[in-house]
Design a protein around this motif. Structure first.
Motif, PDB file in Angstrom:
ATOM      1  N   UNK A   1       6.990   6.559 -12.954  1.00  0.00           N
ATOM      2  CA  UNK A   1       6.226   6.000 -11.654  1.00  0.00           C
ATOM      3  C   UNK A   1       6.330   7.285 -10.793  1.00  0.00           C
ATOM      4  N   UNK A   2       5.243   7.605 -10.051  1.00  0.00           N
ATOM      5  CA  UNK A   2       5.478   8.552  -8.767  1.00  0.00           C
ATOM      6  C   UNK A   2       4.599   7.680  -7.689  1.00  0.00           C
ATOM      7  N   UNK A   3       5.665   7.490  -6.636  1.00  0.00           N
ATOM      8  CA  UNK A   3       5.118   6.796  -5.471  1.00  0.00           C
ATOM      9  C   UNK A   3       4.781   7.674  -4.439  1.00  0.00           C
TER      10      UNK A   3
ATOM     11  N   UNK B   1      -3.367   8.960 -11.525  1.00  0.00           N
ATOM     12  CA  UNK B   1      -3.445   7.529 -11.010  1.00  0.00           C
ATOM     13  C   UNK B   1      -3.743   6.655 -12.110  1.00  0.00           C
ATOM     14  N   UNK B   2      -3.176   5.646 -12.283  1.00  0.00           N
ATOM     15  CA  UNK B   2      -3.462   4.616 -13.376  1.00  0.00           C
ATOM     16  C   UNK B   2      -4.917   4.218 -12.984  1.00  0.00           C
ATOM     17  N   UNK B   3      -6.040   4.122 -13.663  1.00  0.00           N
ATOM     18  CA  UNK B   3      -7.255   3.921 -13.306  1.00  0.00           C
ATOM     19  C   UNK B   3      -7.316   2.191 -13.562  1.00  0.00           C
ATOM     20  N   UNK B   4      -7.993   1.776 -12.438  1.00  0.00           N
ATOM     21  CA  UNK B   4      -8.171   0.108 -12.500  1.00  0.00           C
ATOM     22  C   UNK B   4      -9.200  -0.176 -13.646  1.00  0.00           C
ATOM     23  N   UNK B   5      -8.802  -1.329 -14.456  1.00  0.00           N
ATOM     24  CA  UNK B   5      -9.497  -1.754 -15.393  1.00  0.00           C
ATOM     25  C   UNK B   5      -9.329  -1.089 -16.655  1.00  0.00           C
ATOM     26  N   UNK B   6      -8.425  -0.361 -16.797  1.00  0.00           N
ATOM     27  CA  UNK B   6      -8.092   0.216 -18.149  1.00  0.00           C
ATOM     28  C   UNK B   6      -6.776  -0.016 -18.803  1.00  0.00           C
TER      29      UNK B   6
ATOM     30  N   UNK C   1       7.705   0.229 -10.980  1.00  0.00           N
ATOM     31  CA  UNK C   1       6.612   0.682  -9.998  1.00  0.00           C
ATOM     32  C   UNK C   1       5.183   0.679 -10.966  1.00  0.00           C
ATOM     33  N   UNK C   2       5.301   0.763 -12.088  1.00  0.00           N
ATOM     34  CA  UNK C   2       3.934   1.020 -12.829  1.00  0.00           C
ATOM     35  C   UNK C   2       2.792  -0.179 -12.287  1.00  0.00           C
ATOM     36  N   UNK C   3       1.656   0.251 -12.231  1.00  0.00           N
ATOM     37  CA  UNK C   3       0.716  -0.565 -11.804  1.00  0.00           C
ATOM     38  C   UNK C   3      -0.574   0.073 -11.701  1.00  0.00           C
ATOM     39  N   UNK C   4      -1.792  -0.752 -11.604  1.00  0.00           N
ATOM     40  CA  UNK C   4      -3.233  -0.006 -11.364  1.00  0.00           C
ATOM     41  C   UNK C   4      -3.096   0.621  -9.804  1.00  0.00           C
ATOM     42  N   UNK C   5      -3.552   1.714 -10.040  1.00  0.00           N
ATOM     43  CA  UNK C   5      -3.576   2.772  -8.687  1.00  0.00           C
ATOM     44  C   UNK C   5      -2.384   3.408  -8.229  1.00  0.00           C
ATOM     45  N   UNK C   6      -1.503   3.152  -9.168  1.00  0.00           N
ATOM     46  CA  UNK C   6      -0.140   3.735  -9.023  1.00  0.00           C
ATOM     47  C   UNK C   6      -0.084   5.071  -9.576  1.00  0.00           C
ATOM     48  N   UNK C   7       0.393   6.012  -8.884  1.00  0.00           N
ATOM     49  CA  UNK C   7       0.716   7.136  -9.570  1.00  0.00           C
ATOM     50  C   UNK C   7       1.957   7.425 -10.603  1.00  0.00           C
TER      51      UNK C   7
ATOM     52  N   UNK D   1      -2.337   5.621   0.586  1.00  0.00           N
ATOM     53  CA  UNK D   1      -1.009   4.667   0.658  1.00  0.00           C
ATOM     54  C   UNK D   1      -0.263   4.330  -0.505  1.00  0.00           C
ATOM     55  N   UNK D   2      -1.186   4.213  -1.663  1.00  0.00           N
ATOM     56  CA  UNK D   2      -0.948   3.853  -2.796  1.00  0.00           C
ATOM     57  C   UNK D   2      -1.651   2.407  -3.253  1.00  0.00           C
ATOM     58  N   UNK D   3      -1.365   1.552  -4.273  1.00  0.00           N
ATOM     59  CA  UNK D   3      -2.074   0.402  -4.292  1.00  0.00           C
ATOM     60  C   UNK D   3      -2.066  -0.632  -3.562  1.00  0.00           C
ATOM     61  N   UNK D   4      -2.954  -1.184  -3.261  1.00  0.00           N
ATOM     62  CA  UNK D   4      -3.071  -2.366  -2.060  1.00  0.00           C
ATOM     63  C   UNK D   4      -2.144  -3.435  -2.727  1.00  0.00           C
ATOM     64  N   UNK D   5      -1.542  -4.133  -1.915  1.00  0.00           N
ATOM     65  CA  UNK D   5      -0.459  -5.143  -2.228  1.00  0.00           C
ATOM     66  C   UNK D   5      -1.411  -6.393  -2.692  1.00  0.00           C
ATOM     67  N   UNK D   6      -1.223  -7.310  -3.589  1.00  0.00           N
ATOM     68  CA  UNK D   6      -1.734  -8.347  -3.935  1.00  0.00           C
ATOM     69  C   UNK D   6      -1.471  -8.505  -5.563  1.00  0.00           C
ATOM     70  N   UNK D   7      -2.237  -9.627  -6.190  1.00  0.00           N
ATOM     71  CA  UNK D   7      -1.900  -9.910  -7.371  1.00  0.00           C
ATOM     72  C   UNK D   7      -2.660  -8.895  -8.455  1.00  0.00           C
ATOM     73  N   UNK D   8      -3.667  -8.310  -8.107  1.00  0.00           N
ATOM     74  CA  UNK D   8      -4.381  -7.421  -8.710  1.00  0.00           C
ATOM     75  C   UNK D   8      -3.592  -6.161  -9.310  1.00  0.00           C
ATOM     76  N   UNK D   9      -2.449  -5.734  -8.435  1.00  0.00           N
ATOM     77  CA  UNK D   9      -1.786  -4.537  -8.586  1.00  0.00           C
ATOM     78  C   UNK D   9      -0.627  -4.953  -9.556  1.00  0.00           C
ATOM     79  N   UNK D  10      -0.917  -4.876 -11.026  1.00  0.00           N
ATOM     80  CA  UNK D  10      -0.007  -5.013 -12.030  1.00  0.00           C
ATOM     81  C   UNK D  10       1.423  -4.397 -11.839  1.00  0.00           C
ATOM     82  N   UNK D  11       2.070  -5.372 -11.830  1.00  0.00           N
ATOM     83  CA  UNK D  11       3.761  -5.015 -11.841  1.00  0.00           C
ATOM     84  C   UNK D  11       4.203  -4.856 -10.420  1.00  0.00           C
ATOM     85  N   UNK D  12       3.358  -5.269  -9.253  1.00  0.00           N
ATOM     86  CA  UNK D  12       3.841  -4.935  -8.150  1.00  0.00           C
ATOM     87  C   UNK D  12       4.928  -6.164  -7.945  1.00  0.00           C
TER      88      UNK D  12
END
Lengths: 46, 264, 162
Positions: C124-126, C59-64, C98-104, C149-160
């Protein structure tokens, strides 16, 4: 840098191949069945 | 032991096999009886299959909601998943027919195995292509050699091998025997496909639907189920129609042969 | 006196059991090579030698996630984690949608002497959860979002997808 791909060409392709396959096999099968029925009827009549 | 020729002749003259071989299995597996049962239901089955498949496909393509994560690309699920399930179930049917063919030497099982092959291969092809088209916009690649994708590709090759083997012998009987052995050996691939995503790390996501439930929201699950039922019925209709055609083709050639012998 | 079809039934069953057993053994034996990627924990335990290409998944770690631009090319640095260990990844190129924070993700590359995983490819692995966006949003708003479920929806999920 994130790639933003338009998914629709892929969706259309996937649905296209599925529908095309189903329609084409249905048509071919129906024609084969009709042909087999006709030939058998011919032979049995003669 | 009976040869295909004599089986064809028996069908041509009437249904003697019900008398010569006992058992309920043989009663229903008699080609002539099969033809009489199938012919009247085939148009209805075809209509219902087409209706369900079209409903599922249109629902999935145009009306189901986009996924929170994958967006519209997730719509490919409504054709990819049914095709995958039908490919695997079709192979299970092929193997079952092969088993009947090897143990009881039943002619209808041979005909069924021969006719299931190309239809199953077609559905597997649809599954592979739609999967590749789903992979590109979501994963970023059309294909990877992970355990799930590779095992489905093997399933496709098993179907192709069966198609070639069944038709590749001078004697039909030997082709059926060889095809049946290949089909049965290939059954080990089915649990590998299903559980590959649990046993090994794969790029392919896990199974969304299991015996204990599903991780698909109802508004997306219903079109998937309709589409799946439609694909299954399409497969069934196609296979039944092909078997029926094959029985008639055999009857025609045995009648032709009989009349040629009479004339000679 | 055993009937021929009964004999065939037994023989075929024995043959299939034997074949199935042999396949199962072979799969268990080759299990490690059937695994498409290694997790950060596996890498931490026995790191493949520097320069050897392998696949790393997690998983892509948040804040990194950090992006730096050098000329035309964009280099992205992020940590791939499985919750127990993390491996820093450096990648130059275009990331999947699909790449983003919290994403596989599954990345293909090699560990280099600098200790980072230099990826040549990022996939990306979903997850296997499917739901409409409004449902995802209301689950998140109600605080009932399950990270599996995966990364939560919202602006913080990069690339959502917006």
């Amino acid at each position: 840098m994130i790639e933003h791909l338009n998914p629709w060409p892929f969706i259309n392709g996937a649905y296209g191949i599925s529908v095309l396959f189903l329609a084409a096999t249905a048509l071919l099968t129906w024609r084969r069945l009709r042909q087999a029925t006709k030939r058998l009827a011919q032979i049995e009549a003669s | 032991m009976q040869s295909m020729h004599s089986a064809g002749e028996r069908t041509a003259r009437g249904n003697l096999s019900g008398r010569t071989q006992g058992g309920w299995l043989h009663y229903f597996a008699n080609p002539g009886r099969f033809a009489r049962f199938t012919r009247p239901i085939l148009p209805w089955l075809g209509a219902v299959s087409a209706l369900l498949a079209v409903t599922g496909i249109v629902w999935g393509y145009a009306f189901a909601p986009a996924d929170f994560q994958q967006g519209d690309a997730a719509r490919i699920m409504y054709v990819h998943v049914p095709a995958a399930w039908v490919s695997m179930s079709g192979y299970a049917m092929l193997a079952l027919c092969s088993f009947f063919s090897l143990v009881w030497r039943h002619p209808l099982a041979d005909i069924a195995a021969e006719e299931i092959g190309p239809v199953g291969a077609g559905f597997t092809f649809v599954c592979l292509v739609s999967g590749a088209l789903w992979g590109r916009p979501t994963w970023g690649t059309y294909w990877v050699w992970d355990a799930r994708l590779t095992s489905v590709l093997i399933l496709f090759f098993l179907y192709l091998g069966h198609i070639a083997l069944v038709r590749g012998f001078e004697s039909r009987e030997r082709g059926y025997r060889a095809g049946a052995i290949l089909a049965l050996a290939g059954v080990v691939n089915l649990p590998i496909i299903v559980f590959s995503v649990q046993w090994w790390n794969t790029l392919h996501q896990g199974n969304s639907i299991s015996f204990t439930g599903s991780s698909i929201y109802p508004s997306m699950l219903y079109p998937l189920l309709v589409s799946t039922l439609g694909f299954y019925l399409c497969f069934l209709t196609l296979v039944l129609a092909r078997i029926l055609a094959a029985i008639m083709e055999r009857k025609t050639s045995s009648l032709l042969l009989a009349s040629a012998e009479r004339d000679a | 006196m055993i009937k021929p079809k009964t004999r065939r039934l037994y023989m075929l069953s024995a043959l299939l059991l034997g074949f199935g057993g042999a396949t199962a053994l072979a799969l268990v034996g080759f299990s490690s090579s059937l695994t498409y990627f290694l997790s950060p924990r596996q890498v931490a335990a026995h790191a493949p030698p520097a320069g050897e290409t392998f696949r790393l998944g997690g998983i892509v770690e948040a804040g990194t996630v950090q992006t730096t631009q050098t000329g035309e090319s964009l280099t992205t640095r992020f940590d791939v984690t499985d919750g127990q260990a993390a491996v820093p990844v450096i990648y130059t190129g275009i990331l999947p949608d699909l790449f983003g924070v919290g994403q596989g993700v599954v990345t293909i590359g090699a560990l280099e002497p600098d200790g980072a995983f230099h990826a040549e490819e990022v996939l990306a692995k979903h997850g296997s959860t499917y739901m409409p966006r409004d449902v995802a949003q209301s689950l998140k708003d109600a605080g009932k979002w399950n990270p599996k479920f995966g990364p939560a929806p919202g602006p913080d999920a990069l690339g959502s997808p917006s």
